[in-house]
Design an enzyme around this catalytic site. Sequence first.
Site, PDB file in Angstrom:
ATOM      1  NE  ARG A 101      -3.940   0.662   1.888  1.00  0.00           N
ATOM      2  CZ  ARG A 101      -5.197   0.918   2.309  1.00  0.00           C
ATOM      3  NH1 ARG A 101      -5.417   1.800   3.273  1.00  0.00           N
ATOM      4  NH2 ARG A 101      -6.223   0.292   1.771  1.00  0.00           N
ATOM      5  CG  HIS A 128      -8.298   0.211  -3.082  1.00  0.00           C
ATOM      6  ND1 HIS A 128      -7.547  -0.895  -2.702  1.00  0.00           N
ATOM      7  CD2 HIS A 128      -9.002   0.583  -1.969  1.00  0.00           C
ATOM      8  CE1 HIS A 128      -7.790  -1.166  -1.430  1.00  0.00           C
ATOM      9  NE2 HIS A 128      -8.667  -0.301  -0.966  1.00  0.00           N
ATOM     10  CD  GLN A 131     -13.058  -1.435  -1.042  1.00  0.00           C
ATOM     11  OE1 GLN A 131     -12.235  -1.364  -0.149  1.00  0.00           O
ATOM     12  NE2 GLN A 131     -14.284  -1.880  -0.839  1.00  0.00           N
ATOM     13  CG  ASP A 230     -13.199   7.004  -1.685  1.00  0.00           C
ATOM     14  OD1 ASP A 230     -13.228   6.788  -0.459  1.00  0.00           O
ATOM     15  OD2 ASP A 230     -12.139   7.060  -2.349  1.00  0.00           O
ATOM     16  CB  CYS A 270     -14.007   1.785  -0.525  1.00  0.00           C
ATOM     17  SG  CYS A 270     -13.486   3.503  -0.457  1.00  0.00           S
ATOM     18  NE  ARG A 298     -10.530  -5.015   0.354  1.00  0.00           N
ATOM     19  CZ  ARG A 298      -9.783  -3.979   0.769  1.00  0.00           C
ATOM     20  NH1 ARG A 298     -10.346  -2.924   1.287  1.00  0.00           N
ATOM     21  NH2 ARG A 298      -8.473  -3.992   0.616  1.00  0.00           N
TER      22      ARG A 298
HETATM   23  N1  NVA Z   1      -9.638   7.193  -1.740  1.00  0.00           N
HETATM   24  C1  NVA Z   1      -9.330   6.727  -0.400  1.00  0.00           C
HETATM   25  C2  NVA Z   1      -9.639   5.273  -0.300  1.00  0.00           C
HETATM   26  C3  NVA Z   1      -9.410   4.685   1.074  1.00  0.00           C
HETATM   27  C4  NVA Z   1      -9.726   3.219   1.135  1.00  0.00           C
HETATM   28  C5  NVA Z   1      -7.862   7.020  -0.100  1.00  0.00           C
HETATM   29  O1  NVA Z   1      -7.023   6.766  -0.970  1.00  0.00           O
HETATM   30  O2  NVA Z   1      -7.572   7.525   0.994  1.00  0.00           O
HETATM   31  N1   CP Z   2     -11.405   0.337   2.112  1.00  0.00           N
HETATM   32  C1   CP Z   2     -10.145   0.254   2.584  1.00  0.00           C
HETATM   33  O1   CP Z   2      -9.204  -0.036   1.868  1.00  0.00           O
HETATM   34  O2   CP Z   2     -10.055   0.495   3.916  1.00  0.00           O
HETATM   35  P1   CP Z   2      -8.725   0.666   4.779  1.00  0.00           P
HETATM   36  O3   CP Z   2      -8.086   1.975   4.349  1.00  0.00           O
HETATM   37  O4   CP Z   2      -9.197   0.687   6.191  1.00  0.00           O
HETATM   38  O5   CP Z   2      -7.807  -0.483   4.489  1.00  0.00           O
END
Ligand code: NVA
Ligand code: CP
Length: 315
Positions: A101, A128, A131, A230, A270, A298
Amino acid sequence: MKHFLKETDFQAHELGEVFALARTYKQQRGRELSAVLKAQTWAMIFSKSSTRTRVSFEVGIHELGGNPLFLNKNDIQLGRGESIEDSAKVLSRFVHGLIVRTYDHADVQRLAAAGTVPVINALTDFLHPCQIYTDAFTAAERWAGPNGDLVASLKGRKIAYLGDTAFNMANSWILGASLFGMKISLAGPKGFEPGPEIQAALKAEGRAVDYHFTHDPYEAVAGADLVYTDVWTSMGQEEESKKRIALMSPYAVTAKLFAAAKPDALFMHCLPAHPGEEVEQAVLDNPRSVIFDEAENRLHMQKAIMTVLAKSARK
Ligand code: NVA
Ligand code: CP
């Protein structure tokens, strides 16, 4: 050997296997541990916060008989400037898979190119995919029923995506929709049109640029089977928060906007959500909101993805 860096890393003909495995894992949960990752360690290198992704991968690897190794980027030498390539080569000598990540999508591509084990994208600024596969599975569970064809049930369905239409979740849904045969309408402010990177990704796949972008949220939700949003301020964008709230507030998923989709439309997010910003609490609480099934799934979907990747690495 396969990686899962983007939605289209599985071809249309492989989706059936991945989705069926996720369904089986969900049905079996708690009754048996699998040995798919027996004696394996999968490292998870995270540069951003996470609840769902971290926990679902750690639990999932354990349930597949393996050992998850969580590595905060700043605790390893990668965070002090050791190159991505050297890190990939070294970690590949120890572990059987890497789950990453981070911010820059190119970093997961470089890890995959330099390492010798499967790499899974656990979120970048660009995509992502874990997801999106989970979300498509969550919708398909309802649309196909308990024994129906999950992947076929997605074909021709319409997604409405509201809010930040130029970041990872929107990009992933565009790529995912092209793979699943879904239609997608995105509604967001001026300056947030899906960018050149996602158009280039579609072009590289030889896929038609088949999304529809509008500034009118009601136009996007008309006839939608699935309404998705989101957060407006993603990880790394905190300084822009005020500006984003001002620009994106017309795209909040209110009960009124959700009611303008199909009468049986699902609501998805998400998570984490900011109730009162991108979505009203009443929508999160609506019986057609499936946000916690998405979160649970997930686990099942990522176990399916790891199973297929581990198999490809053994060949
Ligand atoms: N768009 C958000 C998704 C989190 C799961 C981010 O990147 O922070
Ligand atoms: N939806 C998602 O990826 O959540 P987290 O940021 O908690 O992993």
